[in-house]
Design a protein around this motif. Structure first.
Motif, PDB file in Angstrom:
ATOM      1  N   ASN A 140       0.811  -1.208   0.000  1.00  0.00           N
ATOM      2  CA  ASN A 140       0.000   0.000   0.000  1.00  0.00           C
ATOM      3  C   ASN A 140       0.851   1.268   0.000  1.00  0.00           C
ATOM      4  OD1 ASN A 140       0.126  -1.501   2.609  1.00  0.00           O
ATOM      5  ND2 ASN A 140      -0.339   0.515   3.476  1.00  0.00           N
ATOM      6  N   GLY A 167      -5.583  -3.562   3.610  1.00  0.00           N
ATOM      7  CA  GLY A 167      -4.136  -3.415   3.474  1.00  0.00           C
ATOM      8  C   GLY A 167      -3.415  -3.954   4.681  1.00  0.00           C
ATOM      9  N   PRO A 178     -13.874   1.779   1.369  1.00  0.00           N
ATOM     10  CA  PRO A 178     -13.167   2.975   0.890  1.00  0.00           C
ATOM     11  C   PRO A 178     -11.675   2.719   0.748  1.00  0.00           C
ATOM     12  CG  PRO A 178     -13.812   3.239   3.188  1.00  0.00           C
ATOM     13  CD  PRO A 178     -14.492   2.006   2.690  1.00  0.00           C
ATOM     14  N   LYS A 179     -10.998   3.560  -0.044  1.00  0.00           N
ATOM     15  CA  LYS A 179      -9.550   3.464  -0.198  1.00  0.00           C
ATOM     16  C   LYS A 179      -8.893   3.459   1.179  1.00  0.00           C
ATOM     17  CE  LYS A 179      -8.851   3.752  -4.760  1.00  0.00           C
ATOM     18  NZ  LYS A 179      -8.100   2.734  -5.524  1.00  0.00           N
ATOM     19  N   GLY A 180      -7.999   2.502   1.387  1.00  0.00           N
ATOM     20  CA  GLY A 180      -7.332   2.394   2.678  1.00  0.00           C
ATOM     21  C   GLY A 180      -8.038   1.468   3.645  1.00  0.00           C
ATOM     22  N   SER A 200     -11.394 -10.812  -7.515  1.00  0.00           N
ATOM     23  CA  SER A 200     -10.466  -9.818  -6.998  1.00  0.00           C
ATOM     24  C   SER A 200     -10.091 -10.259  -5.596  1.00  0.00           C
ATOM     25  CB  SER A 200     -11.134  -8.434  -6.981  1.00  0.00           C
ATOM     26  OG  SER A 200     -10.239  -7.459  -6.467  1.00  0.00           O
ATOM     27  N   ASP A 207     -14.126  -4.521  -3.830  1.00  0.00           N
ATOM     28  CA  ASP A 207     -13.908  -3.103  -4.142  1.00  0.00           C
ATOM     29  C   ASP A 207     -14.827  -2.184  -3.354  1.00  0.00           C
ATOM     30  OD1 ASP A 207     -12.063  -3.986  -5.967  1.00  0.00           O
ATOM     31  OD2 ASP A 207     -13.327  -3.689  -7.729  1.00  0.00           O
ATOM     32  N   ASN A 208     -15.591  -2.723  -2.414  1.00  0.00           N
ATOM     33  CA  ASN A 208     -16.652  -1.945  -1.767  1.00  0.00           C
ATOM     34  C   ASN A 208     -16.158  -0.986  -0.694  1.00  0.00           C
ATOM     35  OD1 ASN A 208     -18.788  -1.921   0.712  1.00  0.00           O
ATOM     36  ND2 ASN A 208     -19.835  -1.793  -1.262  1.00  0.00           N
TER      37      ASN A 208
END
Length: 416
Positions: free
Chosen positions: A70, A286, A281-283, A95, A278-279
């Motif tokens: 990340n 990781g 949020p970013k971050g 994924s 992919d649901n």
């Protein structure tokens, strides 16, 4: 065996100290050789120090030992996820993310299920085992020793009977218990996910009834609930195919991976439907060590070895040897404590039962000691610790497998 610097809360099955290993054999620091039917508890489907895995580790260690994906992506992570996505036998786009272990994969799957559904309740199964972290502890279908003295666990989690021909629980029994659960304990609209092992490991290699799996898949589709398959122990060829869920005629939404994914190097993964992964949020997903380059290189070498042809041949060879020998022991009345054979493929358990039908726990402990003294390492399982789970490497040489089964037979005859 006791070491003052190591927590005494860690239970040791075999009080020896290992030095080195090769395929299905290990040697202790005193030089004694053992045939290994434990395989690091299902981690070493390709055996100890598989040449392809060792070379991949050695080569990668000269290039890049670590980088947090990340912070900056690295090639081994990307290549492995592409290969894993193609290796998962489902019809939908896959994924995923890499983790440090199977338990961590499970933790992240719970986060994904909550994020996708907006619900928190999880339904797991009696006898299941999904890890030792706080959230996974509550999923486990067994209190002692995992849940003792740790207080209130993350939830809500509910448990249902696990239907299997290996434990006497029928699909009808489990569906009836489910009906009661949704009428008495919790609204089905509050359930985020079901988590289930296609073949239970800790419980003694109990194979899930396919009709129940199909009914569960239908129920999840009808109510917007995610179905998570824990393939941490049953995956990567242990049942003779890539993953055990394929024999059930269903496709899970999320799949948990670990153990034999990387030839003995710590690695896990949660994979599944791309829209689910992919649901968050970013971050939201990781980890610092997740997808370490050396672990990824080991996993890529593992996948190179695990062709469908190899997996089928290895599984059939081991299954045939185990079932043949077990039938012969029964025919010869080798021991009054010899019970049924559980599981599927090469994922087999041997049950020890007293003549009165109760679990022969003491005799299993005796068998562990006798076999170890004779040069064979075995692993207990089952609610009453009365089932030997056979986890020899899939790559075990036929002559070594027979030698191990010879020792098992001789030790069976000595039980009292």
């Amino acid at each position: 065996m006791s070491h003052a610097s190591i927590s005494q809360s860690i239970a040791i099955v075999h009080p020896i100290c290992l030095s080195h290993g090769r395929n299905a054999e290990v040697w202790d620091t005193a030089g004694k050789r053992y045939i290994d039917f434990v395989g690091g508890i299902g981690v070493l489907n390709l055996g100890h120090c598989h040449p392809g895995v060792v070379e991949a580790i050695r080569e990668q260690a000269t290039r890049l030992t670590h980088y947090a994906f990340n912070a900056a992506p690295h090639a081994p992570y990307i290549e492995l996820m592409e290969r894993l996505s193609a290796f998962i036998p489902v019809s939908y786009p896959v994924s995923g993310m890499l983790t440090n272990s199977g338990a961590e994969a499970c933790e992240n799957a719970l986060k994904i299920a909550r994020g996708v559904t907006g619900r928190t309740a999880v339904i797991a199964f009696d006898g299941g085992f999904h890890g030792r972290t706080l959230a996974t502890l509550n999923l486990n279908g067994k209190v002692a020793p995992y849940k003792q003295k740790v207080g209130i666990l993350p939830g809500p989690v509910y448990h249902l009977p696990y239907p299997s021909a290996d434990n006497g629980v029928t699909t009808g029994d489990a569906l009836k218990a489910m009906e009661r659960l949704f009428s008495v304990e919790i609204d089905i609209a509050d359930v985020a996910c079901f988590i289930i092992e296609p073949v239970q490991g800790e419980a003694g290699f109990l194979a899930l009834d396919p009709p129940f799996a199909k009914a569960l898949r239908h129920l999840c589709d009808e109510h917007g609930i995610l179905l998570i398959a824990d393939e941490i122990q049953s995956g990567f060829g242990r049942t003779g195919q890539r993953f055990a869920f394929s024999r059930l005629g269903i496709e899970p939404d999320l799949i948990l991976l670990g153990k034999s994914i990387a030839g003995g190097v710590p690695l896990g993964a949660v994979v599944g439907r791309k829209a689910l992964l992919d649901n968050l949020p970013k971050g939201g997903l990781g980890g610092t060590y997740s997808g370490n380059p050396i672990a990824c290189a080991a996993a890529l070498a593992t996948l190179d070895a695990m062709s469908d042809v190899n997996l089928q041949a290895w599984g059939e060879q081991q299954e045939a040897a185990i079932t043949r020998r077990h039938a012969a022991w029964q025919a010869k009345k080798r021991s009054p404590y010899l019970g049924r054979l559980t599981g599927v493929g090469a994922m087999r358990g041997i049950e020890l039962i007293k003549p009165d039908g109760t679990p022969a726990t003491a005799q299993l402990n005796q068998l562990l000691n006798l076999a170890r003294d004779a040069g064979l390492l075995l692993m207990p399982s089952g609610k009453a610790r009365h089932i030997i789970r056979l986890l020899a490497p899939l790559t075990i040489e036929p002559v070594v497998l027979e030698q191990g089964l010879d020792i098992f037979e001789a030790c069976l005859a000595q039980l009292d």
